[in-house]
Design an enzyme around this catalytic site. Structure first.
Site, mmCIF file in Angstrom:
data_model
loop_
_atom_site.group_PDB
_atom_site.id
_atom_site.type_symbol
_atom_site.label_atom_id
_atom_site.label_comp_id
_atom_site.label_asym_id
_atom_site.label_seq_id
_atom_site.Cartn_x
_atom_site.Cartn_y
_atom_site.Cartn_z
ATOM 1 N N GLY A 1 44.574 43.675 62.697
ATOM 2 C CA GLY A 1 44.635 43.158 61.335
ATOM 3 C C GLY A 1 46.020 43.314 60.739
ATOM 4 C CE LYS B 1 40.336 44.025 47.669
ATOM 5 N NZ LYS B 1 40.291 44.741 48.954
ATOM 6 C CB THR C 1 43.152 50.106 44.444
ATOM 7 O OG1 THR C 1 43.630 50.119 45.776
ATOM 8 C CG2 THR C 1 44.155 50.789 43.534
ATOM 9 C CG HIS D 1 43.652 42.707 45.730
ATOM 10 N ND1 HIS D 1 43.114 43.383 44.664
ATOM 11 C CD2 HIS D 1 44.297 43.643 46.482
ATOM 12 C CE1 HIS D 1 43.399 44.662 44.762
ATOM 13 N NE2 HIS D 1 44.122 44.859 45.841
ATOM 14 C CG HIS D 2 45.079 38.889 49.806
ATOM 15 N ND1 HIS D 2 43.994 38.604 50.605
ATOM 16 C CD2 HIS D 2 45.276 40.230 49.904
ATOM 17 C CE1 HIS D 2 43.554 39.709 51.183
ATOM 18 N NE2 HIS D 2 44.321 40.716 50.773
ATOM 19 C CB THR E 1 37.941 48.686 50.748
ATOM 20 O OG1 THR E 1 38.162 47.400 51.359
ATOM 21 C CG2 THR E 1 39.278 49.352 50.495
#
Length: 242
Positions: free
Chosen positions: A11, A135, A142, A131-132, A76
């Protein structure tokens, strides 16, 4: 020099970790992905770094226990059952689990906890993250980490005081609640803001991630720090001695 093995090596984080291990002067003990022999990787490593998937967590912890080595978990999307598995593993080996390995975010969480403790529940707390577009989980690990820091500061249970996904006629905001909002788009590595909104004033504590390398460097530092520690569950705050 430590031998650090990577779980989830193909990844984007896996590639960043390979570079960060070399930059820090450590040895890359190898990497695996889905279907790989994690026990073999553990046997040739001094520490493991796991950025794979929640479904692989139990097997990865079992391999770390079998080899008697520490493991840092940056995966996560974990649920309560995963944390129970981590707690059990931490009785045998050192385990550091975190929603963000950035040293800057670690310090931010410390500041959020202090602000929440000192300001009290007259100040509303909102956590905004972006985020991008790729995701898959929200809120981000976070954002949850920051929410937990705020909840610790207020000495409350985050699960009982969370507000998220507001839409339509939601009614007034609950006093003392911690709100979450998630944005997705582009190639954003990670943006997090914790807003403390009081009467006629507002405080914002924020962090911007410009490159995935900040997470990789923090993870390598955390993994190296774990080597030689007693079994137990650790946090990135322990690495910075906060």
């Amino acid at each position: 020099m430590a031998r650090i093995g990577i779980i989830g090596s193909d990844g984007r984080m896996g590639h960043a970790l390979t570079r960060a291990i070399a930059d820090a002067g450590h040895e890359h003990a190898g990497g695996i992905d889905k279907g790989g022999d994690v026990a073999n990787l553990a046997d040739r490593s001094d520490a493991l770094v796991d950025f794979s998937a929640p479904a692989a967590l139990a097997g990865n912890l079992h391999a770390a226990i079998g080899a008697g080595i520490p493991i840092l978990i940056g995966t996560t999307g974990l649920e309560e059952r995963h944390h129970e598995t981590i707690e059990a593993a931490a009785r045998a080996v050192p385990v550091l689990q975190t929603g963000n390995t950035s040293l800057g975010v670690t310090l931010l969480a410390h500041l959020v906890q202090e602000a929440a403790r000192r300001l009290g529940d007259d100040w509303d707390i909102e956590i905004l993250e972006m985020h991008h577009r790729m995701k898959v989980d929200a809120p981000s690990g976070t954002a949850k980490l920051l929410g937990e820091a705020a909840a610790r500061g207020r000495e409350i249970d985050l699960a009982e005081k969370t507000e998220s996904g507001r839409r339509g006629l939601t009614g007034a905001r609950e006093k003392g609640a911690i709100g979450f909002a998630a944005l997705r788009g582009g190639t954003v590595a990670g943006e997090h803001s914790v807003i403390f909104a009081g009467d006629e004033e507002r405080i914002t504590l924020a962090h911007s991630a410009e490159n995935r390398m900040i997470f990789a460097r923090g993870a390598v530092r955390g993994a190296q720090w774990l080597i030689g520690k007693q079994p137990g569950r650790y946090r990135m705050e322990d690495v910075l001695e906060l």
